[in-house]
Design a protein around this motif. Structure first.
Motif, PDB file in Angstrom:
ATOM      1  N   LYS A 183       0.744  -1.400  -0.237  1.00 52.41           N
ATOM      2  CA  LYS A 183      -0.008  -0.111  -0.135  1.00 52.41           C
ATOM      3  C   LYS A 183       0.641   1.568  -0.078  1.00 52.41           C
ATOM      4  N   LYS A 184       2.155   0.922  -0.399  1.00 53.33           N
ATOM      5  CA  LYS A 184       2.746   2.440  -0.003  1.00 53.33           C
ATOM      6  C   LYS A 184       2.205   3.178  -1.077  1.00 53.33           C
ATOM      7  N   PHE A 185       2.155   3.113  -2.438  1.00 53.38           N
ATOM      8  CA  PHE A 185       1.194   4.250  -2.680  1.00 53.38           C
ATOM      9  C   PHE A 185      -0.141   4.709  -2.691  1.00 53.38           C
ATOM     10  N   GLN A 186      -0.569   4.020  -2.231  1.00 57.50           N
ATOM     11  CA  GLN A 186      -2.131   3.672  -2.410  1.00 57.50           C
ATOM     12  C   GLN A 186      -3.411   5.188  -2.752  1.00 57.50           C
ATOM     13  N   LYS A 187      -2.235   6.349  -1.903  1.00 51.88           N
ATOM     14  CA  LYS A 187      -2.984   7.344  -2.066  1.00 51.88           C
ATOM     15  C   LYS A 187      -2.761   8.174  -3.847  1.00 51.88           C
ATOM     16  N   VAL A 188      -1.950   7.697  -4.426  1.00 60.00           N
ATOM     17  CA  VAL A 188      -1.941   8.105  -5.712  1.00 60.00           C
ATOM     18  C   VAL A 188      -2.086   6.773  -6.668  1.00 60.00           C
ATOM     19  N   LEU A 189      -2.481   5.577  -6.696  1.00 58.15           N
ATOM     20  CA  LEU A 189      -2.978   4.662  -6.618  1.00 58.15           C
ATOM     21  C   LEU A 189      -4.191   4.196  -6.277  1.00 58.15           C
ATOM     22  N   ASN A 190      -4.854   5.191  -5.361  1.00 54.05           N
ATOM     23  CA  ASN A 190      -5.796   4.779  -5.075  1.00 54.05           C
ATOM     24  C   ASN A 190      -6.692   3.708  -4.780  1.00 54.05           C
ATOM     25  N   LEU A 191      -5.945   3.192  -3.928  1.00 52.74           N
ATOM     26  CA  LEU A 191      -6.137   1.529  -3.209  1.00 52.74           C
ATOM     27  C   LEU A 191      -7.005   1.497  -2.127  1.00 52.74           C
ATOM     28  N   PRO A 192      -7.495   0.342  -2.816  1.00 52.75           N
ATOM     29  CA  PRO A 192      -9.033   0.386  -1.095  1.00 52.75           C
ATOM     30  C   PRO A 192      -8.291  -0.468  -0.468  1.00 52.75           C
ATOM     31  N   ASP A 193      -9.827  -0.311   0.756  1.00 54.11           N
ATOM     32  CA  ASP A 193      -9.163  -1.272   2.203  1.00 54.11           C
ATOM     33  C   ASP A 193      -9.156  -3.092   1.667  1.00 54.11           C
ATOM     34  N   TYR A 194      -8.571  -2.999   2.769  1.00 54.98           N
ATOM     35  CA  TYR A 194      -8.297  -4.709   1.546  1.00 54.98           C
ATOM     36  C   TYR A 194      -9.402  -5.348   2.200  1.00 54.98           C
ATOM     37  N   SER A 195     -10.146  -6.036   1.294  1.00 59.28           N
ATOM     38  CA  SER A 195     -10.879  -7.300   1.347  1.00 59.28           C
ATOM     39  C   SER A 195     -11.551  -8.189   2.679  1.00 59.28           C
ATOM     40  N   ASP A 196     -12.839  -8.658   2.932  1.00 59.58           N
ATOM     41  CA  ASP A 196     -11.972  -9.621   3.791  1.00 59.58           C
ATOM     42  C   ASP A 196     -11.183 -11.081   3.525  1.00 59.58           C
ATOM     43  N   GLY A 197     -11.543 -11.012   2.400  1.00 59.16           N
ATOM     44  CA  GLY A 197     -10.801 -12.145   2.008  1.00 59.16           C
ATOM     45  C   GLY A 197      -9.320 -12.024   2.277  1.00 59.16           C
ATOM     46  N   ILE A 198      -8.726 -10.846   2.139  1.00 58.19           N
ATOM     47  CA  ILE A 198      -7.359  -9.902   2.178  1.00 58.19           C
ATOM     48  C   ILE A 198      -7.184 -10.382   3.999  1.00 58.19           C
ATOM     49  N   TYR A 199      -7.858  -9.732   5.081  1.00 61.67           N
ATOM     50  CA  TYR A 199      -7.993  -9.684   5.751  1.00 61.67           C
ATOM     51  C   TYR A 199      -7.444 -11.407   6.533  1.00 61.67           C
TER      52      TYR A 199
END
Length: 272
Positions: A183-199
Motif C-alpha cells: 500500500k505504499k502508493f495507496q493515495k496515488v493509485l487510489n487503492l481500496p481497503d483490504y477485502s475480507d479475504g485479504i484480512y
C-alpha cells in the motif's frame, strides 16, 4: 504493555538513499531521544539479474564490508551509552531461498537479528519487480493486477506467506518487516481497503508468525510518506498481533538522521 525503547530497523550512510551525514550522528540522535537499543539493519546485497530501475538503490558487497567495519567502531565508541545490535534487512525473493540462506550462513557470526522483508513480487508477466520504487513504475508493471487491487494485495501477501515459511537456517531473532508495503502508493493509485479475504490471508500470516516465534515490526516509514500516510502494518493488524502475543518491535526504517525515532509515540498509543 511496556514498550522497549528500541529502534529495530535502521540504515546507514552506505544505503545510497540518504545524505552524506556521518554514521555517528545516527547513534547520537538515538541517544538524544532516549533509545536504549539501536539495531543497524542495512540491506543485504540483492541477487544479480533482477530487473531493476536504473537508479534503484542497491547495497553492494563492498558496502557491507564498510558497514561491518563502521558498526564495530560505533559499538566500541558508544558501548557505555547505548546497546547497538547488528542485523540485515534481507529481501525475500521467491524461489531464491537457497541464495538467501547462503548469505545468512556466510554472515552468521556477525548477525544478532534479521528483518525479513518483501519488496519484490511477480509482475503481470511473472517477473520479480519492486513495489516500492514509484507509483508510475508500479502502474506500468502491475497494471493487470491493479485492475483489481485485491489481486495485487493477494499476490503480495502470498509472497509474504512464502517468506515466513522459508527456512532461515539460523537461530537468531527474525522480524517480519514493513508488512503491508503493497500500500505504499495507496493515495496515488487510489487503492481500496483490504477485502475480507485479504484480512483472512493476513490472519493466516499472523498465525504463521506466531507459530515460528517470529516478531512483527511496526514500521513508521509509511506515516512519513505522502503517498501513504499509514504505518506498516496498520494499527488494526498491530493490535491483532499483540492480542496473539506476537512481539511488536518498533522500526523507524531511517535512511537519514532525522528519521530516527519518528512516530515512536504513536506505537505506544496503539499498544496501550
Amino acid at each position: 504493555m511496556m514498550l522497549p525503547k528500541k529502534d529495530g530497523h535502521t540504515h546507514t550512510p552506505f544505503s545510497h538513499q540518504n545524505s552524506d551525514e556521518v554514521f555517528d550522528a545516527y547513534i547520537e540522535r538515538a541517544m538524544t531521544l532516549g533509545f536504549e537499543t539501536y539495531t543497524i539493519t542495512e540491506h543485504a546485497p540483492l541477487l544479480s539479474g533482477l530487473s531493476l530501475p536504473g537508479d534503484y538503490a542497491v547495497v553492494t558487497d563492498e558496502d557491507i564490508v564498510q558497514v561491518k567495519r563502521e558498526t564495530a567502531r560505533l559499538i566500541k565508541k558508544y558501548k557505555q551509552q547505548i546497546t547497538i545490535t547488528k542485523g540485515f534487512e534481507v529481501d525475500y525473493l521467491a524461489n531464491n531461498e537457497v541464495n538467501m540462506r547462503r548469505f545468512l550462513r556466510d554472515n552468521q557470526t556477525w548477525l544478532d537479528e534479521i528483518v525479513l522483508a518483501v519488496h519484490f513480487i511477480p509482475d503481470d508477466v511473472g517477473e520479480l519487480r519492486p513495489i516500492d520504487y514509484t507509483a508510475e513504475y508500479v502502474s506500468a508493471h502491475f497494471s493487470n493486477l491493479l485492475a483489481d487491487p485485491q489481486k495485487f494485495y493477494q499476490r503480495y501477501f502470498q509472497t509474504v506467506a512464502q517468506s515466513v515459511e522459508a527456512v532461515i537456517g539460523l537461530d537468531v531473532p527474525v522480524r517480519i518487516g514493513h508488512l503491508g508495503l503493497v500500500k505504499k502508493f495507496q493515495k496515488v493509485l487510489n487503492l481500496p481497503d483490504y477485502s475480507d479475504g485479504i484480512y483472512r490471508q493476513i490472519g493466516d500470516i499472523l498465525q504463521m508468525i506466531q507459530a515460528r516465534g517470529y516478531q512483527l515490526e511496526f514500521n513508521a516509514a509509511g506515516l512519513s510518506e505522502p503517498e501513504n500516510g499509514e504505518a506498516y502494518p496498520d494499527n488494526d493488524i498491530i493490535t491483532a498481533a499483540q492480542d496473539m502475543g506476537i512481539p511488536i518491535i518498533y522500526g523507524s526504517d531511517a535512511h537519514r538522521v532525522h528519521d530516527i525515532g519518528r512516530h515512536f509515540d504513536l506505537l505506544k498509543e496503539v499498544l496501550k
